[in-house]
Write a protein that holds these residues in place. Structure first.
Motif, PDB file in Angstrom:
ATOM      1  N   GLY A   8       0.924  -0.952  -0.091  1.00  0.00           N
ATOM      2  CA  GLY A   8      -0.269  -0.173  -0.038  1.00  0.00           C
ATOM      3  C   GLY A   8       0.838   1.067   0.294  1.00  0.00           C
ATOM      4  O   GLY A   8       0.537   3.224   0.530  1.00  0.00           O
ATOM      5  N   ALA A  68     -11.907   6.311  -2.567  1.00  0.00           N
ATOM      6  CA  ALA A  68     -11.547   4.705  -1.395  1.00  0.00           C
ATOM      7  C   ALA A  68     -11.040   4.078  -3.239  1.00  0.00           C
ATOM      8  O   ALA A  68     -10.485   3.256  -3.798  1.00  0.00           O
ATOM      9  N   ASN A  72      -7.341   2.689  -3.343  1.00  0.00           N
ATOM     10  CA  ASN A  72      -8.231   1.757  -3.021  1.00  0.00           C
ATOM     11  C   ASN A  72      -7.667   1.660  -1.505  1.00  0.00           C
ATOM     12  O   ASN A  72      -6.930   1.155  -0.858  1.00  0.00           O
ATOM     13  N   GLY A  73      -9.079   2.581  -0.947  1.00  0.00           N
ATOM     14  CA  GLY A  73      -9.102   2.402  -0.165  1.00  0.00           C
ATOM     15  C   GLY A  73     -10.365   1.721   1.058  1.00  0.00           C
ATOM     16  O   GLY A  73     -11.480   1.130   0.074  1.00  0.00           O
ATOM     17  N   GLU A  74     -10.612   2.142   2.747  1.00  0.00           N
ATOM     18  CA  GLU A  74     -11.142   1.619   2.628  1.00  0.00           C
ATOM     19  C   GLU A  74     -12.165   2.961   3.390  1.00  0.00           C
ATOM     20  O   GLU A  74     -11.357   3.527   4.001  1.00  0.00           O
ATOM     21  N   VAL A 102     -17.133  -0.567  -1.908  1.00  0.00           N
ATOM     22  CA  VAL A 102     -16.099  -0.182  -1.172  1.00  0.00           C
ATOM     23  C   VAL A 102     -16.836  -0.282  -0.052  1.00  0.00           C
ATOM     24  O   VAL A 102     -17.536  -0.385   0.991  1.00  0.00           O
ATOM     25  N   ILE A 132      -6.928  -1.639   8.312  1.00  0.00           N
ATOM     26  CA  ILE A 132      -7.172  -1.204   7.226  1.00  0.00           C
ATOM     27  C   ILE A 132      -5.619  -0.770   6.822  1.00  0.00           C
ATOM     28  O   ILE A 132      -4.978  -1.358   5.175  1.00  0.00           O
ATOM     29  N   ARG A 135      -3.957  -3.719   6.353  1.00  0.00           N
ATOM     30  CA  ARG A 135      -4.712  -4.728   4.673  1.00  0.00           C
ATOM     31  C   ARG A 135      -3.649  -4.114   3.512  1.00  0.00           C
ATOM     32  O   ARG A 135      -3.988  -4.428   2.338  1.00  0.00           O
ATOM     33  N   ARG A 137      -3.615  -1.194   2.937  1.00  0.00           N
ATOM     34  CA  ARG A 137      -4.759  -0.082   2.053  1.00  0.00           C
ATOM     35  C   ARG A 137      -5.097   1.401   2.635  1.00  0.00           C
ATOM     36  O   ARG A 137      -4.226   1.238   3.711  1.00  0.00           O
TER      37      ARG A 137
END
Length: 464
Positions: A8, A68, A72-74, A102, A132, A135, A137
């Motif tokens: 990330g 997002a 590549n977000g949450e 998302v 997050i 991961r 992200r």
């Protein structure tokens, strides 16, 4: 034995286990592990977290969703109403399709009978942020609940948790007051116990009243005596010679220097527009929430659960509180209501929403860490700027003039226009426009009795 990989956009450290033949001495393993743990811990504390806020109706949820997708977000919701299951329309909750596309966190996590606090949000949101980041992200925190975001960014006061014995004692002490609706008497009890600050609480905010009495009994000290991280940050900023009223974004040198003390590298944006445009948007949005019995159906469900307006966090929410009052008046008349009653309710709903937006603007105007962005500018331009801001490593990125939103709302012309502002509905104008809603009210509230209540049983309200 030390290898590096990028997750990330963040360089991570990891250990490659040696073969028995090349195994180092135990002491070296211990030192290497300590070094790596410390190094990774420091790096993780300064990872970037995006925060997007703005007044109600400004479009922050849509912006966060599109952002997002690109980064590549949450998304972590910082909305005090979206936490509740079944309260979808009044909280402008992201659709199920958006949540499938998302990941969204802290949405639909509680039953409306439960209370949620800023302290609980802090713990939940910080935990989700770490998950997050692990991961690989990008955490994007979005919402308009100012105190939630303030604690999330700066940290929460170091107030001790009450023991189960004290919690039980406080609940017992205030239970009779709450049952009989004697809010003012309960407040005076806590004032006499040593906390005059409770007089500033919103009426019937029993959760916070109990919590403050718990702190008082646990520590012998008023909650206001505990150090608040945000206040410490402001004091430090002012001691470095910064005038908070002159800071329009997080680009000022004192701001950048002091923000290095925060746990994450926050990129904070406040999305807004001219007040007149915002007020019109809010008024139309309130109308939209009434279509297909939307917020009225959800408010009926709250009443059927045994909740009363303003009795807890969910029933205190703007829109639900006014709708519940409207439906209760109809129940007292065996389901009968009039267009005049309906328009009275709609006007109260719109006014409360506009006043809330005004309070949000005032609150965030005093938050120096936010970059203010004009929500009326093209979405693509705003997205490109925030993506660049996220990728920027220099810390010198400034909001371009074309996207800047002026915090100052004291321009004489705007003040005159705001004073003359009058709601002009788009959907509900004449008495006939609300006839279908009045029919729904008569059909669903006409024969309502307490026997129909489904106290604390969860089933989503039907919008029909």
């Amino acid at each position: 034995m030390i290898s590096r990989l990028r997750v990330g956009g963040v360089r991570m450290c990891c250990l490659r286990l040696p073969s028995p033949a090349e195994a180092p001495p135990p002491f070296l393993i211990f030192c290497t592990t300590r070094l790596l743990t410390t190094s990774c811990s420091i790096k993780s504390k300064r990872q970037k977290v995006i925060v997007i806020s703005g007044p109600t109706g400004a479009g922050k949820s849509r912006l966060a969703l599109e952002l997002a997708k690109r980064l590549n977000g949450e998304i972590i919701s910082a909305d005090s109403v979206q936490v509740y299951k079944g309260l979808d329309i009044g909280s402008a909750k992201p659709s199920l399709e958006d949540r499938e596309e998302v990941p969204h966190h802290l949405v639909d996590i509680l039953h409306p009978s439960e209370d949620y606090s800023v302290g609980k949000f802090y713990e939940d949101a910080r935990q989700k942020t770490e998950e997050i980041l692990l991961r690989g992200r990008v955490p994007i925190v979005t919402g308009g609940t100012g105190l939630y975001l303030r604690w999330f960014i700066y940290g929460k006061p170091d107030v001790p948790q009450a023991s189960p014995e004290i919690t039980l004692e406080v609940h017992s002490e205030l239970a009779e007051f709450q049952r009989d609706g004697h809010w003012d008497a309960a407040v005076q009890l806590v004032v006499k116990a040593g906390d005059p600050g409770v007089e500033s609480l919103a009426a019937n905010d029993w959760y916070r009243l109990r919590r403050r009495l718990e702190i008082l009994k646990s520590t012998g000290t008023s909650p206001s005596a505990f150090k608040v991280p945000y206040n410490s940050f402001k004091e430090k900023l002012e001691s470095n010679g910064a005038d908070l009223s002159d800071i329009h974004s997080s680009n000022s040198d004192p701001q950048k220097k002091d923000s290095n003390d925060l746990d994450y590298d926050f990129a904070c944006f406040f999305l807004s527009t001219q007040r007149l445009d915002l007020y019109r948007s809010i008024d139309f949005r309130c109308e939209d929430m009434l279509l297909d019995d939307g917020i009225l159906s959800e408010s009926k469900w709250l009443l059927d659960l045994g909740l009363m307006p303003n009795s807890n966090s969910a029933s205190r929410a703007i829109g639900y509180r006014q709708a519940m009052d409207f439906l209760l008046r109809a129940r007292e008349e065996q389901g009968w209501s009039s267009s005049r009653e309906f328009y009275r309710f709609l006007s109260e709903f719109q006014k409360a929403s506009r006043n809330f937006a005004k309070r949000q603007l005032t609150w965030f105007r005093n938050e120096p860490i936010y970059n203010w962005i004009n929500a009326s500018r093209p979405m693509e331009d705003v997205l490109r700027f925030i993506c660049d801001a996220y990728q920027d490593q220099s810390g010198n990125l400034k909001v371009p003039q074309s996207l800047c939103m002026d915090k100052d709302t004291t321009h004489p012309k705007e003040v005159r226009l705001l004073k003359a502002y009058r709601t002009q509905n788009r959907l509900f104008v004449s008495p006939e426009d609300c006839s279908s809603i009045l029919d729904w009210v008569k059909r669903t509230q006409g024969e309502h009795t307490n026997a129909h209540s489904q106290v604390f049983e969860f089933s989503r309200p039907s919008h029909s």
